[in-house]
Motif scaffolding. Structure first.
Motif, PDB file in Angstrom:
ATOM      1  N   TYR A 234      39.747 -31.756   8.807  1.00  0.00           N
ATOM      2  CA  TYR A 234      39.262 -31.505   7.453  1.00  0.00           C
ATOM      3  C   TYR A 234      37.897 -32.165   7.234  1.00  0.00           C
ATOM      4  CZ  TYR A 234      39.185 -31.171   2.367  1.00  0.00           C
ATOM      5  OH  TYR A 234      38.827 -30.919   1.065  1.00  0.00           O
ATOM      6  N   LEU A 235      37.709 -33.370   7.733  1.00  0.00           N
ATOM      7  CA  LEU A 235      36.424 -34.054   7.594  1.00  0.00           C
ATOM      8  C   LEU A 235      35.312 -33.245   8.268  1.00  0.00           C
ATOM      9  CD1 LEU A 235      34.682 -36.404   6.683  1.00  0.00           C
ATOM     10  CD2 LEU A 235      35.402 -37.644   8.741  1.00  0.00           C
TER      11      LEU A 235
ATOM     12  N   PHE B 112      48.857 -31.058   0.509  1.00  0.00           N
ATOM     13  CA  PHE B 112      47.620 -31.231   1.272  1.00  0.00           C
ATOM     14  C   PHE B 112      47.170 -32.690   1.258  1.00  0.00           C
ATOM     15  CE2 PHE B 112      42.986 -30.768   1.988  1.00  0.00           C
ATOM     16  CZ  PHE B 112      43.067 -30.248   3.271  1.00  0.00           C
ATOM     17  N   ARG B 113      47.199 -33.309   0.093  1.00  0.00           N
ATOM     18  CA  ARG B 113      46.837 -34.734   0.021  1.00  0.00           C
ATOM     19  C   ARG B 113      47.742 -35.557   0.938  1.00  0.00           C
ATOM     20  NH1 ARG B 113      48.933 -37.928  -4.904  1.00  0.00           N
ATOM     21  NH2 ARG B 113      50.787 -37.540  -3.665  1.00  0.00           N
ATOM     22  N   ASN B 114      49.029 -35.308   0.882  1.00  0.00           N
ATOM     23  CA  ASN B 114      49.977 -36.076   1.694  1.00  0.00           C
ATOM     24  C   ASN B 114      49.788 -35.822   3.179  1.00  0.00           C
ATOM     25  OD1 ASN B 114      50.935 -37.103  -0.699  1.00  0.00           O
ATOM     26  ND2 ASN B 114      52.732 -35.768  -0.770  1.00  0.00           N
ATOM     27  N   LEU B 115      49.456 -34.588   3.545  1.00  0.00           N
ATOM     28  CA  LEU B 115      49.169 -34.284   4.946  1.00  0.00           C
ATOM     29  C   LEU B 115      47.967 -35.094   5.421  1.00  0.00           C
ATOM     30  CD1 LEU B 115      49.507 -32.512   7.523  1.00  0.00           C
ATOM     31  CD2 LEU B 115      47.897 -30.911   6.433  1.00  0.00           C
ATOM     32  N   LEU B 116      46.908 -35.107   4.624  1.00  0.00           N
ATOM     33  CA  LEU B 116      45.710 -35.852   5.019  1.00  0.00           C
ATOM     34  C   LEU B 116      45.979 -37.348   5.105  1.00  0.00           C
ATOM     35  CD1 LEU B 116      42.922 -34.006   3.014  1.00  0.00           C
ATOM     36  CD2 LEU B 116      43.544 -33.720   5.426  1.00  0.00           C
ATOM     37  N   ARG B 117      46.833 -37.855   4.257  1.00  0.00           N
ATOM     38  CA  ARG B 117      47.174 -39.281   4.306  1.00  0.00           C
ATOM     39  C   ARG B 117      47.981 -39.631   5.552  1.00  0.00           C
ATOM     40  NH1 ARG B 117      49.179 -40.727  -1.868  1.00  0.00           N
ATOM     41  NH2 ARG B 117      47.100 -41.033  -2.775  1.00  0.00           N
ATOM     42  N   SER B 118      48.805 -38.702   6.023  1.00  0.00           N
ATOM     43  CA  SER B 118      49.755 -39.039   7.091  1.00  0.00           C
ATOM     44  C   SER B 118      49.372 -38.534   8.478  1.00  0.00           C
ATOM     45  CB  SER B 118      51.143 -38.492   6.734  1.00  0.00           C
ATOM     46  OG  SER B 118      51.120 -37.072   6.708  1.00  0.00           O
TER      47      SER B 118
ATOM     48  N   PRO C  63      46.375 -38.103  11.138  1.00  0.00           N
ATOM     49  CA  PRO C  63      44.978 -38.371  11.502  1.00  0.00           C
ATOM     50  C   PRO C  63      44.241 -37.151  12.068  1.00  0.00           C
ATOM     51  CG  PRO C  63      46.416 -40.089  12.357  1.00  0.00           C
ATOM     52  CD  PRO C  63      47.296 -39.012  11.817  1.00  0.00           C
ATOM     53  N   GLN C  64      44.935 -36.297  12.808  1.00  0.00           N
ATOM     54  CA  GLN C  64      44.279 -35.108  13.365  1.00  0.00           C
ATOM     55  C   GLN C  64      43.902 -34.120  12.263  1.00  0.00           C
ATOM     56  OE1 GLN C  64      47.276 -34.027  16.266  1.00  0.00           O
ATOM     57  NE2 GLN C  64      45.971 -34.805  17.921  1.00  0.00           N
TER      58      GLN C  64
END
Length: 172
Positions: free
Chosen positions: A131-132, A117-123, A125-126
């Protein structure tokens, strides 16, 4: 912070949060030398608003989770909860959290999912924007951390659905 206090998101302080994570990872390694530590959560994602609390994932051998959590608690961390395969602690205390540690099995499903999940959010933008939006809605509609976390869970699950490839990670 009380469980009933509202969750407040602050603008990203990624460089500060990363330095805090690295410093705490060194402390954890001194207390639990065989552990692996990863900076996770929104504070581990550049340019993402977050609670001003650094989340760390502490990976240990499957049978060592309660023992390591106990060792951390004996060293001054506040043991907030335990479930099979997962203990979580705060520092300096749950009433004034600056860090939350999640002790799980290194390489196990919770370890892999949190890093994915962390890596998905880092890579992606959508995914980060989606998530934001969920974080903002959850913070606006929640009276405490548990409710906030539960409100975000459906979006986290949807974003993780179908992910099979794990991305490489950087260890502290």
């Amino acid at each position: 912070m009380s469980e009933q206090q509202p969750v407040v998101l602050v603008p990203s302080r990624y460089a500060d949060w990363s330095a805090m994570a690295a410093g705490m990872a060194r402390r954890i390694h001194r207390l639990a030398p065989a552990s692996q530590v990863e900076h996770i959560g929104s504070t581990a994602v550049p340019d993402l608003a977050a609670k001003d609390v650094v989340d760390l994932l502490v990976g240990v051998g499957k049978g060592r989770i309660p023992a390591v959590a106990g060792e951390l608690a004996a060293a001054g961390f506040d043991l907030e909860g335990t479930l099979p395969g997962h203990c979580w602690l705060s520092y300096p205390a749950r009433a004034e959290r600056r860090y939350v540690l999640h002790v799980v099995e290194f390489g196990g499903r919770p370890w892999q999912r949190r890093l994915a999940f962390r890596n998905l959010l880092r890579s992606d933008p959508q995914a980060r924007e989606r998530y934001l939006a969920a974080k903002r809605d959850a913070a606006d509609g929640s009276s405490g951390w548990d409710a906030y976390t539960q409100a975000k869970t459906p979006v986290v699950s949807e974003l993780l659905a179908g992910m099979t490839d794990e991305q490489p990670t950087a260890r502290y």
